[in-house]
Design an enzyme around this catalytic site. Sequence first.
Site, short mmCIF file in Angstrom:
data_model
loop_
_atom_site.label_atom_id
_atom_site.label_comp_id
_atom_site.label_asym_id
_atom_site.label_seq_id
_atom_site.Cartn_x
_atom_site.Cartn_y
_atom_site.Cartn_z
N LYS A 33 0.86 -1.19 0.15
CA LYS A 33 0.20 0.09 -0.08
C LYS A 33 0.84 1.24 0.10
O LYS A 33 0.68 2.10 -0.94
CB LYS A 33 -0.87 -0.09 1.35
CG LYS A 33 -2.00 0.73 1.35
CD LYS A 33 -2.98 0.80 2.52
CE LYS A 33 -3.82 -0.32 2.31
NZ LYS A 33 -4.57 -0.34 3.72
N ARG A 103 -3.08 3.40 8.63
CA ARG A 103 -3.45 2.21 7.83
C ARG A 103 -2.17 1.05 7.84
O ARG A 103 -1.10 1.69 7.37
CB ARG A 103 -3.83 2.50 6.35
CG ARG A 103 -4.60 3.88 6.35
CD ARG A 103 -4.48 4.30 4.91
NE ARG A 103 -5.24 3.73 3.70
CZ ARG A 103 -5.25 3.81 2.62
NH1 ARG A 103 -4.39 4.81 2.01
NH2 ARG A 103 -5.91 3.19 1.82
N GLY A 112 -6.69 -9.53 8.30
CA GLY A 112 -6.23 -9.98 9.62
C GLY A 112 -5.26 -8.92 10.00
O GLY A 112 -4.94 -9.05 11.23
N MET A 114 -4.36 -4.80 11.10
CA MET A 114 -5.22 -3.96 11.77
C MET A 114 -5.92 -3.13 10.66
O MET A 114 -5.56 -2.76 10.01
CB MET A 114 -4.46 -3.02 12.66
CG MET A 114 -5.24 -2.21 13.77
SD MET A 114 -4.47 -0.80 14.35
CE MET A 114 -4.67 0.44 13.05
N ARG A 347 -3.67 -1.17 -6.39
CA ARG A 347 -2.81 -2.52 -6.25
C ARG A 347 -3.29 -3.62 -7.37
O ARG A 347 -4.43 -3.16 -7.99
CB ARG A 347 -3.00 -3.26 -4.89
CG ARG A 347 -4.61 -3.49 -4.64
CD ARG A 347 -4.63 -4.13 -3.28
NE ARG A 347 -6.25 -3.84 -3.00
CZ ARG A 347 -6.94 -4.18 -1.91
NH1 ARG A 347 -6.02 -4.45 -0.77
NH2 ARG A 347 -8.08 -3.94 -1.69
N HIS A 469 -16.12 -8.18 0.77
CA HIS A 469 -15.18 -9.08 1.35
C HIS A 469 -15.38 -10.28 0.80
O HIS A 469 -14.22 -11.10 0.44
CB HIS A 469 -15.18 -8.87 2.82
CG HIS A 469 -14.19 -9.80 3.65
ND1 HIS A 469 -14.46 -11.17 4.02
CD2 HIS A 469 -12.86 -9.87 3.68
CE1 HIS A 469 -13.42 -11.78 4.43
NE2 HIS A 469 -12.36 -10.94 4.35
N SER A 786 9.93 -44.86 -18.88
CA SER A 786 8.81 -44.17 -18.33
C SER A 786 8.69 -44.35 -16.81
O SER A 786 8.59 -45.52 -16.25
CB SER A 786 7.50 -44.76 -19.08
OG SER A 786 6.38 -44.18 -18.34
N CYS A 854 4.78 -41.27 -16.19
CA CYS A 854 3.58 -41.77 -16.33
C CYS A 854 2.95 -41.88 -14.85
O CYS A 854 1.55 -41.92 -14.82
CB CYS A 854 3.17 -42.91 -16.98
SG CYS A 854 3.98 -44.41 -16.33
N TYR A 874 9.05 -36.24 -22.54
CA TYR A 874 7.58 -35.90 -22.08
C TYR A 874 7.07 -36.17 -20.87
O TYR A 874 7.92 -36.82 -20.27
CB TYR A 874 6.73 -36.61 -23.07
CG TYR A 874 6.78 -38.00 -22.90
CD1 TYR A 874 5.74 -38.59 -21.92
CD2 TYR A 874 7.59 -38.97 -23.40
CE1 TYR A 874 5.61 -39.81 -21.59
CE2 TYR A 874 7.65 -40.26 -23.18
CZ TYR A 874 6.64 -40.75 -22.11
OH TYR A 874 6.49 -42.03 -21.69
P1 ADP Z 1 -8.39 -1.66 3.45
O1 ADP Z 1 -6.96 -2.15 3.45
O2 ADP Z 1 -8.95 -2.38 4.57
O3 ADP Z 1 -9.03 -1.19 2.18
P2 ADP Z 1 -7.65 0.88 3.87
O4 ADP Z 1 -6.51 1.57 4.69
O5 ADP Z 1 -7.18 1.21 2.46
O6 ADP Z 1 -7.93 -0.40 4.36
O7 ADP Z 1 -8.72 2.01 4.22
C1 ADP Z 1 -10.05 1.80 4.58
C2 ADP Z 1 -10.79 2.75 4.04
O8 ADP Z 1 -10.72 4.22 4.63
C3 ADP Z 1 -10.80 2.88 2.42
O9 ADP Z 1 -12.16 3.02 2.04
C4 ADP Z 1 -10.07 3.88 2.50
O10 ADP Z 1 -10.04 4.50 0.98
C5 ADP Z 1 -10.41 4.84 3.38
N1 ADP Z 1 -9.18 5.86 3.82
C6 ADP Z 1 -8.12 5.75 4.27
N2 ADP Z 1 -7.40 6.33 4.35
C7 ADP Z 1 -8.07 7.56 3.98
C8 ADP Z 1 -7.78 9.04 4.14
N3 ADP Z 1 -6.75 9.56 4.37
N4 ADP Z 1 -9.00 9.84 3.73
C9 ADP Z 1 -10.13 9.24 3.47
N5 ADP Z 1 -10.29 7.97 3.28
C10 ADP Z 1 -9.44 7.10 3.54
MG MG Z 2 -7.86 -0.35 0.88
#
Ligand code: ADP
Ligand code: MG
Length: 898
Positions: A33, A103, A112, A114, A347, A469, A786, A854, A874
């Site tokens: 990210k 994030r 899994g 945070m 991504r 999800h 074989s 085989c 083969y």
């Molecule tokens: P995930 O990996 O669960 O997608 P993210 O870190 O991407 O977690 O964020 C969860 C949500 O919060 C996403 O929809 C993301 O776009 C939004 N978000 C994260 N950071 C910001 C920010 N600085 N301003 C606005 N929205 C945010």
């Molecule tokens: Mg995200």
Amino acid sequence: MSSKWVYLFEEVDEAERHVGGEWEKVRALLGGKGANLADMTRIGVPVPPGFTVTTEACNAYLAAGEQLPEGMWEEELDALKAVEEKTGKRLGDPEKPLLVSCRSGAKFSMPGMMDTVLNIGLNDETAKGMIELTEDERFVYDAYRRLVQLFGSVVLDIPDEPFEQALDELKKGLGVSSDTDLAADDWKQLTATFKRIVKKHKGFDFPQDPYEQLKLATEAVFKSWNGRRAVDYRNAAGIDHDLGTGVNIVTMVFGNIGWDSGTGVAFTRDPATGEKILYGDYLLNAQGEDVVAGIRNTKNIDEMGSDLPEAYAEFLKICDRLEHHYREMQDVEFTVEQKKLWMLQTRDGKRTAKAAIKIAVDMANEGLISREEAVMRVKPSDVDTLMHPQFDLKAKAQATGEGKLLAKGVNASPGAAVGIAAFDADLAEGWGKAGKDVVMVRPFTKPDDVHGMIAAKGILTSEGGATSHAAVVARQFGRPCVVGASDVVIDLEERQMTANGVVVKEGEWISIDGGTGEAFVGQIPTVSPSFDEETDLITLLSWADEFRRLEVWANADYPRDATRARSFGAQGIGLCRTEHMFFEEERLPIVQRMIVAKSEEEREKSLDELLPFQRSDFEGIFKAMDGLPVIIRLIDPPLHEFMPDERGLLEQIIEKRVKKETKDLAELEELLAAVEGMHESNPMMGMRGVRLSIMMPGIVKMQVRAIFEAACNMAKQGVVVKPEVMIPLTGHVNELKAIQPQLVETARQVMTEKGIEIEYKFGTMIEIPRAAITGDEIASVAEFFSFGTNDLTQMAFGYSRDDAEARFLLEYVERGILPENPFQTIDRDGVGELMKMAVEKGRAARPDLEVGICGEHGGDPSSIEFCHLIDQNYVSCSPFRVPVARLAAAHAALHHKK
Ligand code: ADP
Ligand code: MG
Ligand code: MG
């Protein structure tokens, strides 16, 4: 060693230098990210200012027993200063408050970890300042209560329930149902309630100091790397445990600050089919989480064109730009704050097997990637998924007619799944481990549920959309999935669901079609997929064929299997087992008579009766494989396998004796005596294979006669036949010397009788270690090898496969005593060395020795790579694995290109 723990998004070049230039290593350092946020910043895509705390810092923190590494916090504060300068706002400043999100982000995106905490920086003071700035009290208190709630549950580990309950109670009290009905005062009141919940659960107040908020959130991300969910997921997905996670601190942008704002998620191509269309959901006046959470009904991304035209136009351009930059389908998150577009994430998008193949082929055709890359991008398991069964259309129509169609939802991940309904992840996992086919049914899924989804054959949810999800995870793991089947009412208390007037209880069968979005009650039969219709796969495999050196043959006992294998691209038959033919109903009595025959004449008579059956079997196979080699293996199993069971016979005889019946008694007694006489204490190592042929040459002579009569007959009809006769279970060259000349003689006789010469070979299976070790001697007689790697593995390890797999082998693998199940993937160090030795010695004695495999390993990608490396000609596998093997053989060749 001086470490840099924190990189601003602008400092991606520096990060690149730090790791030596490789992008994969930047991703390892900053997490996927963070690396991509920095990369987007570099190429001029609008990203809110921010910075990343490295995965190295995370690892250092965890290694030191949860101590921040020296200098890290100071660096974080410096980076924050830079962001403050850029934005003209300051953390904790009521006049111009800076708010940020915190994030997590590891090298590979994974559930899994945070959850993101939004709105860090809000406290009683800055909230007041924000109200003055925005003149929107409702907005500010909604943001504030979100912070207290998320911070409380995510950072401080307080359960969700008390927060959700408080919100529900507030709404109930006011008599409203939707969050949007709540006014500024309500949110303000809720913020206070939430703060009390924090105090009650933790014994301290919600931290008012924004710096403390930031620090605690950063540490919580680090700790989440070792949380149970994260560890489970890494185990399931095969991700290293020592990568660590990055922490991204990003300036908040607000999609919920009016109707000229909004937020959404999109894929640059359809992740289910691979079609080149923008695919996504968005919401006006909403914050990120709202789209994924499925609280409000999302809008299709195209509608953004009329709602927010300028931002949409820019968004399209950026999507295109990102696809070209990464040369991959992208999965993006964005927010529009008062008409201004911000990208929050990009991504490589997760996709189904079908989409993976289409996207690879399309991108090569668009000139974005080379054909070689297209071939390398598709995983053999993707091809495997496409070769899996689909529902029988007639059976599905019939089920619909009978009222068994429960509901239609979103077709989130294609494929047919049949299983018993399980209404929670733990149960799905438990039943799955017990060997039951399960379809997991939930209103929606959360990262906590992944273990159950992996154990299930399919997933059905009543809520959520194509980017929910459940949908994303199902596509990633190749599980058929239907989401948002809103007609399904799930009662988690009663453990049942109701739809279309049908009640389905937990444990009852359901069938879901992830390709059409349909869910049915009951078990719907499946059929083989139609390879001819998979045009993208056919194209991709034709490219793979240009790159591979190994030929791909198939194991097929019957003409229909041979025909199918050929249509999948098989270039020969590597194993045609003749004994299956002996088991057919009209033949088995003849076979048994042949076995118990008391004189040679009697035996000859039965063999003469069998001959025409075998001949016609072989004619069919030769015809199907016109122009291609066909390896036919002479009889392999011990003869008792063709005889009735000893105990059953004894019971029959006793019954007759008790009832004093004499009819057939004598014959039965004779048969029992014969069966008893054949008893061996270890039949799999007893009289079978070439040993049986030497002791009872009549059977194999009949088989060779049948093979050559069939071949000559077909050749006369213009079919190009290339029979190769394979002698099983050779251990010593003298065994071949004892039998092979007799068989060659039979072959010559038939060709003389028929007055036609055909090309043929005699060779042997290599499945006994001694044969491999004496490959040069064996090759002085055998014209081809074989590898029968099932037996070779059993004998090299000294395992009986069935006993090993039933008792200890799986635990061996779990405990790391063996790296893999050697019956699935060739054990290169042991069994592989034997194979290598056999090839080298064999070719030394006979340079044009044809070598193949085989055993079941012939369809396993890693084993195929090994076969490539030891220079086999083969691999031969089951017909349905032929497409997989074609791709795997190309991967091996490209991967080891000289
Ligand atoms: P995930 O990996 O669960 O997608 P993210 O870190 O991407 O977690 O964020 C969860 C949500 O919060 C996403 O929809 C993301 O776009 C939004 N978000 C994260 N950071 C910001 C920010 N600085 N301003 C606005 N929205 C945010
Ligand atoms: Mg995200
Ligand atoms: Mg064998």
